[in-house]
Write an enzyme that holds these catalytic residues in place. Sequence first.
Site, PDB file in Angstrom:
ATOM      1  N   ASP A  42      -8.455   3.283  -2.665  1.00 42.61           N
ATOM      2  CA  ASP A  42      -7.460   2.384  -2.087  1.00 42.61           C
ATOM      3  C   ASP A  42      -7.192   1.288  -3.109  1.00 42.61           C
ATOM      4  OD1 ASP A  42      -5.901   0.613  -0.703  1.00 42.61           O
ATOM      5  OD2 ASP A  42      -7.204   0.475   1.048  1.00 42.61           O
ATOM      6  N   CYS A  87       0.809  -1.223   0.000  1.00 42.99           N
ATOM      7  CA  CYS A  87       0.000   0.000   0.000  1.00 42.99           C
ATOM      8  C   CYS A  87       0.842   1.273   0.000  1.00 42.99           C
ATOM      9  CB  CYS A  87      -0.958   0.016   1.181  1.00 42.99           C
ATOM     10  SG  CYS A  87      -0.167   0.388   2.767  1.00 42.99           S
ATOM     11  N   HIS A 123      -1.169   1.828   7.052  1.00 41.90           N
ATOM     12  CA  HIS A 123      -1.835   1.727   5.750  1.00 41.90           C
ATOM     13  C   HIS A 123      -2.134   3.116   5.189  1.00 41.90           C
ATOM     14  CE1 HIS A 123      -4.005  -0.181   2.525  1.00 41.90           C
ATOM     15  NE2 HIS A 123      -5.139   0.417   2.845  1.00 41.90           N
TER      16      HIS A 123
END
Length: 290
Positions: A122, A68, A107
């Site tokens: 995302d 991520c 994250h």
Amino acid sequence: MNLEEYFKRIGFHGSFDKLDLATLKLIHKHHVMSVPFENLSIHCGEKITMDLEVIYNKIVRSSRGGWCLENNFLFGWVLREMGYDTTRLASRVFSSCLNDFYTTETHLINKVVIDGKAYITDVSFGVSSQIWEPLELVSGKDQPQAAGVFRLIDKGDFWVLEKTGRKPEVLNPDFAKSSLVNRMETKQIYGFSLMPCEVDHFFEQNQYLQTDPTSLFTNKSICSLQTPTGFRVLVGWTYSEVTYKPEEGVDVLDMRDVTDDEIEQILREKFNLKLPKKLQPVNNKASYTI
């Protein structure tokens, strides 16, 4: 670094003159279908850096994936280059072992505002928790996608992403009791505040995630890619192809173990990846479900 090269990498050939939701959805979906969520650098002797140009070269020019901190950092740059109103946010992943959110923000996600409405993008959580399109930042609204029904819930100064999925149908009886199989129909994925953050907010966590012996990512080598019908994932030596069957209320998991000799071919044929160094697969005991 340029947008045209990035769009070629994700196979996006449409117009990106309009900064609308439809364009954002298309780019988001193309990214998750083309760029794997993977931490393989850790397991083939590479260091993961928060340098945008290094990430761009890795993902765009070397056709690699990333986790991520790489994928969403790059995606945020893409959105800003295009002209979207984009804010970088930090989130805390939910731990089923703790039954709570981790205390550290590991994250990275992005918030985009279009015509006064906010959306969460995302492109890098992977497996069955991966959203294919942005989620509207509205509390409690059911937002159905291929993987299940996602919801964002406003808890005051903290938003929570949760998903209601389907029952797993595991084809290979050897994996019927595998710890990789998620059996929770509704689960929390992560929580976040709307406080903007700079990239350096993640520097310490980036180092921790790839070096600490208790980190999920040092204990498991993971490569996941979304497909039009579900996703593929390689965790250590376990390769799985998951097919979403919403009409039957199940996700079909075709799981098998592969040999060291098969790894390179699987990465090439199933994930379009060619690693510069030999991968040393790892699948130590750690809480992780696909």
